[in-house]
Every structure is written in structure tokens, then in C-alpha cells.
Design an enzyme around this catalytic site. Structure first.
Site, PDB file in Angstrom:
ATOM      1  N   LYS A  14      33.085  52.890  39.458  1.00  0.00           N
ATOM      2  CA  LYS A  14      34.353  53.032  40.177  1.00  0.00           C
ATOM      3  C   LYS A  14      35.541  52.569  39.347  1.00  0.00           C
ATOM      4  O   LYS A  14      36.520  53.276  39.211  1.00  0.00           O
ATOM      5  CB  LYS A  14      34.372  52.145  41.440  1.00  0.00           C
ATOM      6  CG  LYS A  14      33.633  52.623  42.623  1.00  0.00           C
ATOM      7  CD  LYS A  14      33.997  51.789  43.850  1.00  0.00           C
ATOM      8  CE  LYS A  14      33.826  50.282  43.708  1.00  0.00           C
ATOM      9  NZ  LYS A  14      32.442  49.798  43.618  1.00  0.00           N
ATOM     10  N   ARG A  89      35.642  48.130  52.401  1.00  0.00           N
ATOM     11  CA  ARG A  89      34.210  47.895  52.231  1.00  0.00           C
ATOM     12  C   ARG A  89      33.522  47.647  53.567  1.00  0.00           C
ATOM     13  O   ARG A  89      32.301  47.447  53.584  1.00  0.00           O
ATOM     14  CB  ARG A  89      33.989  46.681  51.326  1.00  0.00           C
ATOM     15  CG  ARG A  89      33.824  47.026  49.841  1.00  0.00           C
ATOM     16  CD  ARG A  89      33.759  45.704  49.123  1.00  0.00           C
ATOM     17  NE  ARG A  89      33.029  45.646  47.915  1.00  0.00           N
ATOM     18  CZ  ARG A  89      33.576  45.666  46.692  1.00  0.00           C
ATOM     19  NH1 ARG A  89      34.853  45.883  46.536  1.00  0.00           N
ATOM     20  NH2 ARG A  89      32.827  45.484  45.637  1.00  0.00           N
ATOM     21  N   ARG A 128      26.485  44.965  31.914  1.00  0.00           N
ATOM     22  CA  ARG A 128      27.889  44.544  31.990  1.00  0.00           C
ATOM     23  C   ARG A 128      27.997  43.017  31.927  1.00  0.00           C
ATOM     24  O   ARG A 128      28.930  42.470  31.350  1.00  0.00           O
ATOM     25  CB  ARG A 128      28.513  45.056  33.292  1.00  0.00           C
ATOM     26  CG  ARG A 128      29.994  44.726  33.416  1.00  0.00           C
ATOM     27  CD  ARG A 128      30.638  45.425  34.591  1.00  0.00           C
ATOM     28  NE  ARG A 128      30.393  44.726  35.848  1.00  0.00           N
ATOM     29  CZ  ARG A 128      30.743  45.201  37.046  1.00  0.00           C
ATOM     30  NH1 ARG A 128      31.312  46.373  37.150  1.00  0.00           N
ATOM     31  NH2 ARG A 128      30.495  44.510  38.126  1.00  0.00           N
ATOM     32  N   ARG A 134      31.139  38.409  33.555  1.00  0.00           N
ATOM     33  CA  ARG A 134      31.622  38.153  34.910  1.00  0.00           C
ATOM     34  C   ARG A 134      30.661  37.233  35.632  1.00  0.00           C
ATOM     35  O   ARG A 134      29.452  37.447  35.607  1.00  0.00           O
ATOM     36  CB  ARG A 134      31.721  39.489  35.671  1.00  0.00           C
ATOM     37  CG  ARG A 134      33.139  39.898  35.938  1.00  0.00           C
ATOM     38  CD  ARG A 134      33.168  41.257  36.562  1.00  0.00           C
ATOM     39  NE  ARG A 134      32.713  41.239  37.952  1.00  0.00           N
ATOM     40  CZ  ARG A 134      32.917  42.254  38.783  1.00  0.00           C
ATOM     41  NH1 ARG A 134      33.528  43.329  38.382  1.00  0.00           N
ATOM     42  NH2 ARG A 134      32.495  42.182  40.026  1.00  0.00           N
ATOM     43  N   ARG A 145      24.832  41.671  46.327  1.00  0.00           N
ATOM     44  CA  ARG A 145      25.947  42.631  46.422  1.00  0.00           C
ATOM     45  C   ARG A 145      25.442  44.009  46.811  1.00  0.00           C
ATOM     46  O   ARG A 145      26.073  44.709  47.604  1.00  0.00           O
ATOM     47  CB  ARG A 145      26.715  42.684  45.088  1.00  0.00           C
ATOM     48  CG  ARG A 145      27.670  41.503  44.948  1.00  0.00           C
ATOM     49  CD  ARG A 145      27.974  41.167  43.510  1.00  0.00           C
ATOM     50  NE  ARG A 145      28.710  42.192  42.825  1.00  0.00           N
ATOM     51  CZ  ARG A 145      28.685  42.357  41.495  1.00  0.00           C
ATOM     52  NH1 ARG A 145      27.943  41.559  40.735  1.00  0.00           N
ATOM     53  NH2 ARG A 145      29.394  43.298  40.946  1.00  0.00           N
TER      54      ARG A 145
END
Ligand code: AMP
Length: 187
Positions: A14, A89, A128, A134, A145
Site C-alpha cells: 500500500k 481500518r 522489511r 520498524r 497485525r
């Protein structure tokens, strides 16, 4: 077609696609995740409120993110278009957004759903984690998540399908291939 929502599970691409599309169409990218991470970085109260949820891979409370969007979407640069990345969301957020848009006399053009199978999402997110570092990209948080996405965000697909706004995009492929699919749909 310039008032857009990008939907899709964490790791679907996204954010990457949102950046490219926003540059192309010269519209602001509104990413609640990025706004929250920036608030944490700069030690703002908003960040303090959100951090514990984000670190656990939980959704930040609806009223917090709805407040962020209400403030941002009312700014003048959003009149001709915007791309919402990571919002809404939950159904509550989607209903609040509908109300805000009605008050501002704005209408959504399309909701793009980027779909990618779970095993590929997990692989991408772990990759990632290595690159970006992160703090919410660890295996346990990622699984949470994905669970939250499946429970709370997936119902939005039907919500927007019923409104005739949903466009499905196959999120498997190279960044360039997926950008091309998105541009085709937005024509
Ligand atoms: P993202 O960058 O979109 O993956 O968002 C990172 C984290 O920010 C999420 O795991 C949530 O904790 C929080 N977050 C971002 N957008 C929302 C939203 N619309 N509703 C609730 N929490 C959000």
C-alpha cells in the site's frame, strides 16, 4: 478519479504504491501509520497515546485516528483529491469518514484493494524488518497485525463493494507491474 482509498493487509505494498500514485496524480498521501510514527518520533502527545498499541500490533483507538483524518482532510489541498493509505481500518472509521466527506461535500471515487496471500505478506514484512528496522515488524507483532486485519478491516471490503466503489488489484508482482494495474483501473 482522485479521491481514493488504498486498502490491503500489512505488507501488501500500500505505502509503496500510494507514494507512486500520489506523485503521479499530484495529490496528497494521507497515511495514518506515517502520521503516528512521526508523532512518536517528535515526542508529541498523539505519539505517546498511540505507541503502546502500535508496538503490540494492535489498532490505535478509533477516536484517535478519526481525529487525525478529520483535521487533515479538511485542509485545502485535499479539495481536489487525496489518497488515504491505511485508513479506514474498522467499520466505525469508515462510517466516520462517510460523515466527514458528506459535511465537506466530497465524494470518494474508488477504493482499491491490494490482495496478497498471507504467507507472502509474512515473508515481505520480515524482509522489511531487516531493511527499515520498524519496531512493529517482528514476527509476533506481524501475526497480530494480520489477525487484526482479518477480523476488523476485512469487513470493509464488503462495505465498499456494496457502495460500488471497490476495485480489486492483484498485489503479487513487481512494483512496476502493480503500478500499471492501478493506473489502468484509475483511467
Ligand atoms: P501502517 O503503517 O499503516 O502499517 O500502520 C502502523 C500501525 O499504526 C498499525 O499497526 C496500527 O497500530 C496503527 N494504525 C495506522 N492506521 C490506523 C488506523 N486507521 N486505525 C488504527 N490504527 C492504525
Amino acid at each position: 478519479m482522485k479521491k481514493l482509498i488504498f486498502m490491503g493487509p500489512p505488507g501488501a505494498g500500500k505505502g509503496t504504491q500510494a507514494k507512486i500514485i500520489c506523485e503521479n496524480y499530484k495529490i496528497p498521501q494521507i497515511s495514518t501509520g506515517e502520521i503516528l510514527r512521526a508523532a512518536i518520533q517528535s515526542g508529541k502527545e498523539l505519539g505517546l497515546k498511540a505507541k503502546k498499541y502500535m508496538d503490540a500490533g494492535d489498532l490505535v483507538p478509533d477516536e484517535v485516528v478519526i481525529g487525525i483524518i478529520r483535521e487533515r482532510i479538511g485542509e485545502s489541498d485535499c479539495k481536489n483529491g487525496f489518497l488515504l493509505d491505511g485508513f479506514p481500518r474498522t467499520i466505525e472509521q469508515a462510517e466516520a469518514l462517510d460523515q466527514m466527506l458528506e459535511e465537506l461535500n466530497l465524494k470518494l471515487d474508488a477504493v482499491l484493494n491490494l490482495s496478497v496471500p498471507d504467507n507472502e505478506l509474512l515473508r515481505r514484512l520480515l524482509e522489511r524488518a531487516k531493511i527499515e528496522g520498524r519496531s512493529d515488524d517482528n514476527e509476533e507483532t506481524i501475526k497480530n497485525r494480520l489477525t487484526n486485519y482479518n477480523q476488523k478491516t476485512l469487513p470493509l471490503i464488503e462495505y465498499y463493494r456494496k457502495k460500488g466503489l471497490l476495485r480489486e488489484i492483484n498485489g503479487l508482482g513487481s512494483v512496476e507491474q502493480i503500478t500499471a494495474l492501478i493506473k489502468e483501473v484509475l483511467k
